[in-house]
Design a protein around this motif. Structure first.
Motif, PDB file in Angstrom:
ATOM      1  N   PHE A  86       0.807  -1.221   0.000  1.00 20.01           N
ATOM      2  CA  PHE A  86       0.000   0.000   0.000  1.00 20.01           C
ATOM      3  C   PHE A  86       0.842   1.273   0.000  1.00 20.01           C
ATOM      4  O   PHE A  86       0.289   2.372  -0.036  1.00 20.01           O
ATOM      5  CB  PHE A  86      -0.985   0.006   1.177  1.00 20.01           C
ATOM      6  CG  PHE A  86      -0.351   0.025   2.547  1.00 20.01           C
ATOM      7  CD1 PHE A  86       0.015   1.211   3.159  1.00 20.01           C
ATOM      8  CD2 PHE A  86      -0.138  -1.161   3.241  1.00 20.01           C
ATOM      9  CE1 PHE A  86       0.578   1.236   4.429  1.00 20.01           C
ATOM     10  CE2 PHE A  86       0.425  -1.157   4.509  1.00 20.01           C
ATOM     11  CZ  PHE A  86       0.795   0.038   5.095  1.00 20.01           C
ATOM     12  N   LYS A 124      -3.190   2.782  -2.197  1.00 20.07           N
ATOM     13  CA  LYS A 124      -4.499   2.124  -2.086  1.00 20.07           C
ATOM     14  C   LYS A 124      -5.430   2.935  -1.191  1.00 20.07           C
ATOM     15  O   LYS A 124      -4.997   3.609  -0.243  1.00 20.07           O
ATOM     16  CB  LYS A 124      -4.343   0.704  -1.541  1.00 20.07           C
ATOM     17  CG  LYS A 124      -3.717  -0.259  -2.547  1.00 20.07           C
ATOM     18  CD  LYS A 124      -3.621  -1.664  -1.989  1.00 20.07           C
ATOM     19  CE  LYS A 124      -3.219  -2.666  -3.075  1.00 20.07           C
ATOM     20  NZ  LYS A 124      -1.944  -2.337  -3.720  1.00 20.07           N
ATOM     21  N   ARG A 398     -11.496  -1.717   0.360  1.00 14.44           N
ATOM     22  CA  ARG A 398     -11.427  -0.495  -0.438  1.00 14.44           C
ATOM     23  C   ARG A 398     -12.484   0.481   0.053  1.00 14.44           C
ATOM     24  O   ARG A 398     -13.553   0.075   0.503  1.00 14.44           O
ATOM     25  CB  ARG A 398     -11.706  -0.786  -1.911  1.00 14.44           C
ATOM     26  CG  ARG A 398     -10.693  -1.642  -2.608  1.00 14.44           C
ATOM     27  CD  ARG A 398     -11.207  -2.061  -3.990  1.00 14.44           C
ATOM     28  NE  ARG A 398     -11.556  -0.905  -4.846  1.00 14.44           N
ATOM     29  CZ  ARG A 398     -12.192  -1.030  -6.013  1.00 14.44           C
ATOM     30  NH1 ARG A 398     -12.565  -2.229  -6.459  1.00 14.44           N
ATOM     31  NH2 ARG A 398     -12.457   0.052  -6.733  1.00 14.44           N
TER      32      ARG A 398
END
Length: 411
Positions: A86, A124, A398
Motif C-alpha cells: 500500500f 491504495k 477499499r
C-alpha cells in the motif's frame, strides 16, 4: 535475585515508563492533520490528496520524532496488507521539518510533514492510522484518516427524527449507494458502511445492512437505527490577539504567560435552541501578532467556568472538541468549586479560533455531550457516509465512495 524483588522492579519500571510517556504526550500540543486547503478540516479525502500533519513540542528542543502509517480494516484493525502493498517507499520516516517558535512567551518547537511525500506515496484506498513515535519507538499520539476512490456515488439526506419520542431531539440519516461500475455479489458480506457525525469517530453508527436492493443500488432507510442526537451548536472563543480581549474573552492577565478568562456558561436544564454558527468542534490556529501562525502564534492559558448549583452526581465534566481529538482526559477535566458553585478548568491553547463544548463521563466511562448543553433536532450537523468494499477473496477494504450532507431545518 529475589523473584519478588524482580517483579517489583518490573512493575516500577513499567510505571515509570508509563508516567514518562504521559509527560511527553502532555508536552505535545496543537496536533493538526488536514488538507492544504484553507478552512478544510476533513481527514476523509480522495486518494492522492496531500495531508499535512503538524504539532508543537513545548519542551522547545530538537527531538527525533518519526511518523508511521498503517493500513487498517473497515473496523480499524490492522489489515493483512504488507507495507509494500500500500506504500511506494517507506511506511516509517523521521520528521525533518522542524522550526522553533519566534518572539513568543511560551517557547516551543513546531514539527510538520506532508503525506504523500518523496519517501511515502500511498497507493491504495482505505482506513489509515498515522502514529507519531519518539526516539524510543513509543507512540505519542495517533490520528485516523481515510483515502477514498470515486468508484461509487453516495447520496445522503438527513431529516428530523420520525420517532415521536425523539422528534425534538434527534436527526435521522438515510443514504443510497449507487455502484453502476462495480459488481457486488453479496452486499451483506462484501459491503460495510460507517456513518459519522461531524467527522468525530466517537459518534458513529456501524453494522448497517441495506434495507432495499436494486440493480447497481443499495438503499439504507431506517426509522431508528440511523438516528443521532442532534446535540447543540458548539461554543467558541477567539484568542488571535494575545494582549487584547477578543471574542468571548472577558479578562486577560499577564503572568509567566498570558491568561485569558472566558465568559462563564450557566447550566440550564430548560435550555431552548438558539442558532449559533459553528465549525462543528474544529479549530483554526491564527494570530494578529505575527506573519506565520505556525511559529509566531503564542500560547495562552484559557480559563473556563461552568456555573451549576451543585455537582452532577456520578459524572465528571470535561472541555471537549477537536483541539484534543474529541477525547476526555485529566488535562481537560473541570473541577467543582463549592465556594463559587461552578466547574472550573485552565487549559493551554495556541492562539486561534476554537469550538468547544462540555462533555460528561459517568462511572461506566460513557461520554455524553448533551447533558449540559442539551440536544435539539434543529442543530446544524455534518453527516458523512463511508462505504467499504471487500469482494470475496479480496485482501483489503477499499473505500469506494464517500457521501456528505448537512442538516438544515429549513430544507
Amino acid at each position: 535475585m529475589n523473584p519478588y524483588f524482580c517483579e517489583m522492579l518490573k512493575t516500577f519500571l513499567s510505571f515509570f515508563f508509563l508516567i514518562t510517556l504521559e509527560v511527553f504526550a502532555q508536552n505535545i500540543k496543537s496536533v493538526q492533520l488536514r488538507p492544504l486547503q484553507e478552512n478544510n478540516f476533513s481527514t476523509i479525502v480522495p486518494l492522492g490528496t496531500v495531508l499535512e500533519l503538524s504539532f508543537d513540542d513545548l519542551d522547545a528542543d530538537s527531538k527525533d520524532y518519526a511518523y508511521r502509517i498503517e493500513h487498517m480494516t473497515h473496523d480499524w484493525k490492522k489489515s493483512r496488507l504488507l507495507s509494500s502493498q500500500f506504500i511506494d517507499g517507506f511506511d516509517e520516516n523521521t520528521i525533518i521539518n522542524v522550526t522553533n517558535s519566534f518572539n513568543t512567551f511560551q517557547s516551543y518547537t513546531h514539527y510538520s510533514v506532508r503525506i504523500p511525500n518523496v519517501n511515502t506515496i500511498i497507493t491504495k484506498s482505505g482506513n489509515y492510522l498515522l502514529s507519531v513515535l519518539n526516539d524510543n519507538d513509543e507512540v505519542l499520539f495517533t490520528r485516523k484518516f481515510v483515502l477514498y476512490e470515486n468508484a461509487a456515488t453516495i447520496g445522503v439526506q438527513v431529516s428530523r427524527s420520525r420517532n415521536a419520542k425523539t422528534v425534538n431531539t434527534q436527526q435521522t440519516v438515510e443514504f443510497t449507494v449507487n455502484h453502476p461500475n462495480l459488481r457486488i455479489n453479496n452486499p451483506s458480506q462484501e459491503v460495510n458502511v460507517v456513518l459519522l457525525k461531524n467527522e468525530n469517530w466517537n459518534e458513529k453508527i456501524t453494522d448497517l445492512q441495506p434495507t432495499f436492493f436494486k440493480p447497481n443500488q443499495l438503499k439504507y432507510t431506517y426509522t431508528n437505527k440511523t438516528n443521532f442526537w442532534g446535540g447543540n451548536e458548539y461554543l467558541n472563543f477567539d484568542s488571535k490577539s494575545i494582549r487584547n480581549k477578543s471574542l468571548n474573552v472577558v479578562k486577560i492577565e499577564m503572568k509567566d504567560i498570558f491568561h485569558h478568562y472566558l465568559y462563564p456558561y450557566t447550566y440550564n436544564p430548560f435550555l431552548t435552541y438558539r442558532f449559533n454558527p459553528d465549525i462543528n468542534g474544529q479549530f483554526v490556529i491564527r494570530t494578529l501578532e505575527g506573519a506565520d501562525a505556525n511559529t509566531e502564534a503564542d500560547y495562552a492559558m484559557m480559563h473556563f467556568t461552568l456555573y451549576a448549583d451543585k455537582p452532577f452526581e456520578g459524572k465528571e465534566v470535561f472541555i471537549y472538541g477537536a483541539f484534543n481529538n474529541f477525547s476526555v482526559d485529566d488535562a481537560t477535566r473541570m473541577d467543582y468549586d463549592f465556594e463559587d458553585n461552578s466547574y472550573k478548568a485552565a487549559i493551554l491553547f495556541k492562539q486561534g479560533f476554537y469550538n468547544y463544548t462540555f462533555a460528561t463521563r459517568d462511572n461506566y466511562g460513557n461520554v455524553n455531550t448533551k447533558d449540559i448543553t442539551g440536544t435539539f433536532f434543529q442543530t446544524e450537523n455534518q453527516y458523512t457516509v463511508i462505504t467499504y468494499f471487500k469482494p470475496f477473496g479480496g485482501l483489503y477494504d477499499r473505500v469506494i465512495g464517500v457521501g456528505t450532507t448537512f442538516f438544515d431545518q429549513n430544507r
